[in-house]
Design a protein around this motif. Structure first.
Motif, PDB file in Angstrom:
ATOM      1  N   ALA A  83       0.825  -1.213   0.000  1.00  0.00           N
ATOM      2  CA  ALA A  83       0.000   0.000   0.000  1.00  0.00           C
ATOM      3  C   ALA A  83       0.855   1.257   0.000  1.00  0.00           C
ATOM      4  O   ALA A  83       0.349   2.356   0.230  1.00  0.00           O
ATOM      5  N   SER A 112      -0.365   4.350  -1.800  1.00  0.00           N
ATOM      6  CA  SER A 112      -1.746   4.735  -1.534  1.00  0.00           C
ATOM      7  C   SER A 112      -1.819   6.132  -0.934  1.00  0.00           C
ATOM      8  O   SER A 112      -0.939   6.555  -0.183  1.00  0.00           O
ATOM      9  N   HIS A 165      -4.159  -1.195   6.437  1.00  0.00           N
ATOM     10  CA  HIS A 165      -2.915  -1.560   5.745  1.00  0.00           C
ATOM     11  C   HIS A 165      -1.725  -1.528   6.696  1.00  0.00           C
ATOM     12  O   HIS A 165      -0.781  -2.303   6.539  1.00  0.00           O
TER      13      HIS A 165
END
Length: 591
Positions: free
Chosen positions: A478, A481, A493
């Motif tokens: 992630a 992200s 995450h």
């Protein structure tokens, strides 16, 4: 609140300061529905007739309606009405209260497997090499369900989810349409066509790049998109297709392309679009416009017939309203429709959302896969409520690094489209200072999607002199992200990497490129060659306030540090604003 069956919030053709078409619609006086291909044209004729009588018509066509205009356009059997329009005597003001209900959580099933994606892409490129087509827009449907409180009103939940989607993907061509069985929640950025006073504008969208993590990276991403030979070629293929489609209903020599390769900034991606215009021939009807243009070439590929034949072979299910058309025909007959990409369809608590991209001879599997990831970010934003978060230290009535925390909160609010009530935030923090004039406190400051502010103080112990870290056992996938780059309450995450052994303070993360990023609760510093280094934001991390202070002071410098460089690390430190600079050691290895 008046019962709402439809909401339309569309950009105007002028766009540069022009008024938006922003209206609500109650229960329709009647509905016009096509269940078979033979009924689609008569429904569109009826829509145009009703509009000429001074009524509003709001509705959609499913992608599978294509065969109504040309039997050569291959599609699956539709799973609902091919065309549906509600007829309204009047438009209503936009109901601001639709966003006040707490939005539900959407739980999504697994996406298309990467191996399957790569296999499809290889098959498509083999067909392109064989000369079957130039480009195909390949898509896949995500399936999910609404997780709402028992007894929750499904329509109110759908409207609340629509409000959340609009916050995640503002502007563009938003439409909520409830046909009684299915609710379309479209926040599409793509205009299909606008037909007004005999002038037709189509704006196909083709070409995508992820937004950058910093202003400089963002500008570079936009420039790369505009200059990419692959993305420009992909865009031109569809522009040429649209020029040909418009020529079927255009006055001679009136088809033009006044704008090419326009890079539009959306919250999570840059999208490239171009304008194709024409003057329609005398006697042209709404059904004629759809017959010439539908489905939009940006969601099929080129040539359209062969591309749709391949789509029919490769995609396992009907697309439905996704990739069809949704919009409004106004009193008098002017019409504007979006291409319902970035859309969720609800039916009996079940949700679907399509994601796709154009595949050409120059497409690379990894780049296309990442494009799919970036395109679905709007869905991740809206699928569960979250608040923006700042964690601050308050000592003896004074906040540590308060200016940095408030600036970061303001930037996050601008990024996610949350209101930022400056005075309310200041008032809440001032109250905490008065209530806790002495001692060390951890302050948790929250800003929700509606501008609601919460601030709480908790007793906080001084940071330990040294902490023990563990190395993540897998890449932190992630790291690119927006929920890493901005601090929010969305932390699943990070929680997946929480320490599991006693005595471990935090986990040191690294990305798929083998670069260190941060810990789950703060930043990391490495001493290498006598210098203290910390990974740059491009590695995928939250630029912490303590980290920024130490960079300004010259105690830290930015540099990529790879996992393979661990033997060179002389010392470690855990860094954040709350705890400051804390010496650290890596479990199983003492630098």
């Amino acid at each position: 609140m008046t019962a709402i069956s439809a909401l339309i919030d569309f950009s105007s053709r002028a766009e540069a300061g022009g008024p938006r078409l922003r209206q609500a619609f109650g229960v329709p006086r009647e509905t016009l529905v096509a269940h078979t291909p033979e009924q689609v044209r008569p429904v569109l004729d009826a829509v145009q007739s009703q509009a000429r009588q001074g009524r509003w018509c709001v509705g959609y066509l499913r992608y599978e309606a294509a065969c109504a205009f040309d039997p050569a356009l291959a599609v699956h059997e539709a799973d609902g009405a091919l065309a549906w329009f509600g007829v309204h005597d009047q438009a209503l003001p936009w109901p601001e209260e639709i966003g006040e209900v707490a939005e539900p959580t959407l739980a999504w099933g697994p996406a298309l497997a990467r191996a399957d994606f790569d296999g499809v892409l290889a098959r498509l490129q083999e067909a392109i090499a064989a000369g079957e087509f130039y480009q195909v827009n390949y898509t896949s449907l995500l399936h999910g369900r609404i997780e709402a409180a028992p007894g929750a009103d499904p329509r109110a939940q759908a409207l609340a989810l629509f409000a959340a989607l609009r916050r995640a993907q503002p502007g563009g061509y938003s439409a909520f349409i409830d046909d009684g069985a299915t609710q379309l929640l479209s926040v599409s950025p793509e205009l299909f066509f606008e037909w007004q006073d005999g002038r037709l504008l189509a704006r196909p969208m083709k070409g995508t790049a992820a937004r950058g993590a910093t202003p400089q990276e963002d500008a570079e991403a936009a420039a790369h998109l505009r200059g990419s030979a692959k993305e420009r070629a992909e865009n031109v293929m569809i522009v040429d297709l649209l020029r040909n489609d418009l020529s079927r209903i255009a006055e001679p020599f009136s088809v033009a392309v006044p704008r090419l390769f326009h890079a539009q900034a959306l919250p999570t991606v840059w999208q490239m679009s171009s304008d194709v215009t024409a003057r329609t021939r005398a006697g042209c009807t709404l059904a004629d416009v759809f017959a010439a243009l539908f489905p939009c070439g940006s969601v099929t590929g080129a040539p359209k017939v062969s591309a749709m034949r391949m789509i029919r072979a490769l995609e396992a299910a009907p697309r439905g309203i996704y990739c069809g058309a949704a919009g409004v025909v106004r009193p008098g007959g002017d019409a504007v429709f979006n291409v319902p990409i970035r859309s969720v369809t609800l039916r009996d608590g079940r949700a679907t959302c399509g994601i796709g991209s154009g595949i050409t001879s120059g497409s690379q599997a990894e780049a296309e896969w990442q494009e799919w990831r970036h395109k679905r970010t709007f869905l991740e934003r809206a699928s569960a409520p979250f608040a923006l978060l700042e964690t601050m230290a308050m000592e003896d009535g004074f906040f540590r690094d308060s200016a940095g925390h408030l600036a970061r909160l303001s930037a996050a609010a601008a990024h996610f489209g949350h209101p930022f009530p400056v005075e309310t935030v200041a008032r809440r923090l001032r109250r905490l200072r008065l209530d806790h004039p002495s001692g060390l406190w951890r302050v948790r400051l929250l800003l929700d999607a509606h501008g609601g502010v919460q601030a709480e103080a908790f007793p906080h112990a001084a940071a330990p002199p040294r902490v023990r870290l563990q190395l993540a056992d897998r890449a932190f996938d992630a790291s690119d992200s927006e929920f890493v780059r901005f601090k929010t309450t969305r932390r699943a995450h990070y929680d997946a990497f929480a320490p599991t052994r006693e005595g471990i303070f935090d986990t040191l993360l690294w990305n798929a490129r083998g670069e260190f990023t941060e810990c789950t609760r703060g930043n990391i510093a490495f001493r290498i060659g006598g210098r203290w280094l910390t990974p740059p934001p491009a590695c995928g991390l939250l630029a912490g306030i303590g980290r920024e202070r130490f960079l300004r002071e010259g105690r830290l410098a930015e540099s990529v540090v790879r996992v393979e460089e661990l033997p060179r690390v002389e010392a470690l430190a855990f860094v954040n604003s709350l705890r400051g600079w804390v010496d650290a050691e890596l479990d199983g290895r003492a630098p």
